[in-house]
Design a protein around this motif. Structure first.
Motif, short mmCIF file in Angstrom:
data_model
loop_
_atom_site.label_atom_id
_atom_site.label_comp_id
_atom_site.label_asym_id
_atom_site.label_seq_id
_atom_site.Cartn_x
_atom_site.Cartn_y
_atom_site.Cartn_z
N GLY A 80 -93.82 11.91 14.53
CA GLY A 80 -92.64 10.87 14.89
C GLY A 80 -91.70 11.77 15.37
O GLY A 80 -90.36 11.21 15.45
N PHE A 81 -91.74 13.14 15.43
CA PHE A 81 -90.54 14.00 15.54
C PHE A 81 -90.56 14.86 16.73
O PHE A 81 -89.84 15.97 16.66
CB PHE A 81 -90.32 14.76 14.22
N GLY A 82 -91.31 14.64 17.47
CA GLY A 82 -91.33 15.44 18.94
C GLY A 82 -92.04 16.64 18.99
O GLY A 82 -91.74 17.63 19.64
N SER A 122 -85.72 21.53 15.75
CA SER A 122 -84.46 21.04 16.36
C SER A 122 -83.84 20.27 14.96
O SER A 122 -82.77 20.14 14.54
CB SER A 122 -84.38 20.20 17.48
N ARG A 123 -84.70 19.03 14.60
CA ARG A 123 -83.96 18.23 13.52
C ARG A 123 -83.81 18.88 12.37
O ARG A 123 -82.74 18.42 11.58
CB ARG A 123 -85.20 17.11 13.57
N GLN A 124 -84.59 19.84 11.88
CA GLN A 124 -84.38 20.37 10.63
C GLN A 124 -83.21 21.19 10.58
O GLN A 124 -82.10 21.57 9.73
CB GLN A 124 -85.47 21.45 10.19
N LEU A 125 -82.85 21.98 11.83
CA LEU A 125 -81.64 22.95 11.97
C LEU A 125 -80.43 22.06 12.22
O LEU A 125 -79.33 22.62 12.07
CB LEU A 125 -81.85 23.77 13.24
N ASP A 126 -80.51 20.82 12.54
CA ASP A 126 -79.41 19.98 12.54
C ASP A 126 -79.20 19.19 11.40
O ASP A 126 -77.93 18.61 11.01
CB ASP A 126 -79.53 18.80 13.61
N ARG A 127 -79.66 19.28 10.28
CA ARG A 127 -79.50 18.90 8.97
C ARG A 127 -78.44 19.81 8.35
O ARG A 127 -78.43 20.96 8.05
CB ARG A 127 -80.82 18.78 7.99
N SER A 128 -77.41 18.92 7.90
CA SER A 128 -76.23 19.51 7.20
C SER A 128 -76.97 20.25 6.04
O SER A 128 -76.23 21.62 5.74
CB SER A 128 -75.37 18.44 6.80
N GLU A 129 -77.68 19.78 5.16
CA GLU A 129 -78.36 20.54 4.16
C GLU A 129 -78.90 21.94 4.37
O GLU A 129 -78.86 22.98 3.58
CB GLU A 129 -79.28 19.77 3.02
N LEU A 153 -77.82 28.35 5.43
CA LEU A 153 -77.96 29.34 6.47
C LEU A 153 -76.49 29.87 6.83
O LEU A 153 -75.46 28.69 6.79
CB LEU A 153 -78.72 28.73 7.71
N SER A 154 -76.16 30.81 7.16
CA SER A 154 -74.96 31.42 7.71
C SER A 154 -74.97 30.88 9.06
O SER A 154 -76.02 30.82 9.63
CB SER A 154 -74.95 33.13 7.69
N LEU A 155 -73.83 30.91 9.70
CA LEU A 155 -73.68 30.42 11.08
C LEU A 155 -74.38 31.49 12.11
O LEU A 155 -75.02 31.22 12.96
CB LEU A 155 -72.23 30.53 11.43
N ASP A 156 -74.45 33.03 11.65
CA ASP A 156 -75.04 33.81 12.52
C ASP A 156 -76.46 33.49 12.68
O ASP A 156 -77.31 33.86 13.45
CB ASP A 156 -74.77 35.28 11.93
N THR A 157 -77.17 33.34 11.25
CA THR A 157 -78.62 33.07 11.11
C THR A 157 -79.02 31.74 11.83
O THR A 157 -80.15 31.82 12.60
CB THR A 157 -79.12 33.07 9.64
N LEU A 158 -78.22 30.75 11.77
CA LEU A 158 -78.41 29.47 12.77
C LEU A 158 -78.45 29.90 14.24
O LEU A 158 -79.34 29.34 14.68
CB LEU A 158 -77.53 28.58 12.27
N LYS A 159 -77.49 30.50 14.62
CA LYS A 159 -77.25 30.92 15.96
C LYS A 159 -78.64 31.53 16.45
O LYS A 159 -79.26 31.39 17.49
CB LYS A 159 -76.05 31.34 16.40
N GLN A 160 -78.95 32.68 15.37
CA GLN A 160 -80.41 33.34 15.76
C GLN A 160 -81.52 32.48 15.77
O GLN A 160 -82.54 32.67 16.72
CB GLN A 160 -80.46 34.57 14.70
N LEU A 161 -81.68 31.66 14.84
CA LEU A 161 -82.78 30.72 15.04
C LEU A 161 -82.94 29.94 16.14
O LEU A 161 -83.99 29.82 16.60
CB LEU A 161 -82.90 30.03 13.78
N GLN A 162 -81.66 29.44 16.66
CA GLN A 162 -81.83 28.45 17.69
C GLN A 162 -81.92 29.30 19.14
O GLN A 162 -82.78 28.92 19.94
CB GLN A 162 -80.25 27.91 17.86
N GLN A 163 -81.66 30.53 19.17
CA GLN A 163 -81.78 31.45 20.00
C GLN A 163 -83.40 31.91 19.98
O GLN A 163 -83.88 31.86 21.18
CB GLN A 163 -81.10 32.67 20.05
N LEU A 164 -84.03 32.11 19.02
CA LEU A 164 -85.30 32.23 18.95
C LEU A 164 -86.14 31.03 19.35
O LEU A 164 -87.25 31.23 20.05
CB LEU A 164 -85.83 32.62 17.33
N GLN A 165 -85.59 29.92 18.97
CA GLN A 165 -86.50 28.72 19.51
C GLN A 165 -86.50 28.60 20.90
O GLN A 165 -87.18 28.25 21.62
CB GLN A 165 -85.61 27.36 18.83
#
Length: 258
Positions: free
Chosen positions: A139-141, A148-155, A160-172
């Motif tokens: 049910g999550f695409g 994407s859903r996990q990285l969008d969760r506030s918790e 994660l640091s902002l840099d780590t989050l950006k790196q993970l999004q770039q890796l995706q």
């Protein structure tokens, strides 16, 4: 990256009185030991007055019917407990001997071989396994949607640091085609293949436990979970174990798993 904090359930011994009657009317519960490695459900090790040992599982998320289906599916492929009795939210399982892989990490290659045997079971589509053998879509695409859903969760973002989050999004974005390829695979996945769910005795796998997250998907999820709990100098052992179990690994197998 779900929250794995757990509140253990207590149980009333009367709950399993029909089981006790079936194994011996004279038997009583001698000791009860909480198994703290499980996180989804609550497991107790029961020793009866004749020294026989069982596992009592109290279900919080999954159901006994799910265990019955998957344990029957894999019993001839890898060693798993036998489901001996069940009720609406509980089950009695046979007790399997052995030490956790976390206590004997030198046997990680044997766990990898068992993983390959699990991944030899294939279905017609990816998705959640139902107790009647049908597969229902996630049910999550799929993998990209789940990430994407996990990285969008506030918790998650708070971990994660902002840099780590950006790196993970770039890796995706960078590995989008690979994620889509893995997303289409339809092999049996344990879903929580880590050293606290793998038993070793005499240098061999004696049990694979806790199939609560099993599904049809990519075996690289299980391989990645095993890599995550294994020091890098043992990665070659994992590779050897997977190949010994019959898995044909591509050159980029480790990238796929990671």
């Amino acid at each position: 990256m779900e929250d794995r904090r757990h509140s253990y359930q207590s149980f009333d011994p009367e709950l399993i009185s029909p089981f006790l009657q079936s194994v011996g009317a004279h038997l009583t519960i001698h000791t009860v030991e909480l198994c703290t490695t499980g996180r989804s459900n609550t497991n107790y090790k029961l020793t009866l007055s004749d020294d026989s040992t069982y596992i009592l599982r109290l279900y919080a998320q999954s159901k006994p019917e799910q265990d019955a289906y998957i344990l029957n599916l894999v019993k001839d492929v890898v060693p798993v407990p036998e489901l001996l009795a069940q009720g609406p939210r509980w089950a009695i399982l046979s007790f399997l001997p052995g030490k956790l892989l976390s206590d004997c990490p030198e046997d990680v290659d044997k766990a990898a071989t068992a993983l390959a045997h699990i991944a030899a079971i294939q279905f017609k589509a990816p998705g959640q396994l139902q107790t009647d053998g049908l597969i229902t879509p996630f049910g999550f695409g799929g993998l990209p949607g789940y990430i994407s859903r996990q990285l969008d969760r506030s918790e998650v973002q708070s971990w994660l640091s902002l840099d780590t989050l950006k790196q993970l999004q770039q890796l995706q974005r960078q590995d989008a085609s690979l994620l889509q390829e893995l997303d289409a695979e339809t092999y049996l996945v344990h879903g929580d293949f880590n050293p606290t769910n793998i038993l070793i005795q005499n240098g061999q796998v004696s049990g694979i436990l806790d199939w609560d997250y099993c599904h049809s998907g990519t075996p690289y999820m299980d391989i990645g979970n095993l890599l995550r709990h294994t020091p890098s100098h043992q990665y070659q052992q994992i590779k050897v174990g997977l190949e010994h179990g019959g898995m044909a690994l591509p050159v980029d197998w480790q990238q796929r798993a990671e």
